[in-house]
Design an enzyme around this catalytic site. Structure first.
Site, PDB file in Angstrom:
ATOM      1  N   ARG A  39       0.847  -1.451   0.177  1.00 13.07           N
ATOM      2  CA  ARG A  39      -0.138   0.612  -0.047  1.00 13.07           C
ATOM      3  C   ARG A  39       1.136   1.123   0.308  1.00 13.07           C
ATOM      4  O   ARG A  39       0.271   1.776  -0.534  1.00 13.07           O
ATOM      5  CB  ARG A  39      -1.222  -0.113   1.381  1.00 13.07           C
ATOM      6  CG  ARG A  39      -2.249  -1.205   1.063  1.00 13.07           C
ATOM      7  CD  ARG A  39      -2.466  -1.565   2.363  1.00 13.07           C
ATOM      8  NE  ARG A  39      -2.035  -1.353   3.597  1.00 13.07           N
ATOM      9  CZ  ARG A  39      -2.094  -1.506   4.602  1.00 13.07           C
ATOM     10  NH1 ARG A  39      -4.118  -0.785   5.020  1.00 13.07           N
ATOM     11  NH2 ARG A  39      -1.601  -1.186   5.579  1.00 13.07           N
ATOM     12  N   ASN A  69      -5.846  -2.759   2.334  1.00 13.44           N
ATOM     13  CA  ASN A  69      -5.871  -3.956   2.525  1.00 13.44           C
ATOM     14  C   ASN A  69      -7.327  -5.076   2.548  1.00 13.44           C
ATOM     15  O   ASN A  69      -7.951  -4.050   3.454  1.00 13.44           O
ATOM     16  CB  ASN A  69      -4.815  -4.757   3.738  1.00 13.44           C
ATOM     17  CG  ASN A  69      -3.870  -4.310   3.951  1.00 13.44           C
ATOM     18  OD1 ASN A  69      -3.534  -4.339   2.894  1.00 13.44           O
ATOM     19  ND2 ASN A  69      -3.078  -4.406   4.391  1.00 13.44           N
TER      20      ASN A  69
END
Length: 117
Positions: free
Chosen positions: A46, A64
């Site tokens: 990320r 996520n």
């Protein structure tokens, strides 16, 4: 403060138009939702996506999922979205096992590219 010379010469300062604001009225906009699976959680996926997004005029988010996948939504000019997603693929080529992409209707509501929940 800008110098008058810059404006008089007809030059646009480099900071007009925010990089990564996803707005380019001369190019068709695109939005793509992508689901990545593989070794994509707990490895900086990320944060890396956010860093890569800074190099392109795109907006959106990455997060996520509870099932171990990473979900990403990106909006911007068609060519920039394609280049951003290729950069993600190239960076994580050894960790992504599967990638599922779905085109979406661009909303234009995102101001940047960020990690979300």
């Amino acid at each position: 403060m800008l110098s008058l010379t810059c404006w008089v010469a007809g030059l646009v300062p480099w900071f007009i138009g925010e990089p990564g604001d996803g707005k380019d009225p001369e190019k068709p906009m695109k939005a793509t939702m992508v689901y990545y699976s593989g070794n994509v959680q707990g490895v900086g996926f990320r944060a890396t996506a956010v860093r890569i997004a800074r190099d392109y005029p795109v907006t959106g988010w990455v997060k996520n999922l509870a099932d171990g996948r990473v979900q990403l939504l990106v909006e911007g000019p068609e060519d920039s979205v394609a280049k951003f997603l290729k950069a993600i693929r190239d960076h994580w080529k050894d960790d992504i096992d599967k990638e599922k992409a779905e085109d979406q209707k661009p909303t234009g509501k995102y101001k940047g590219f960020e990690i979300t929940r």
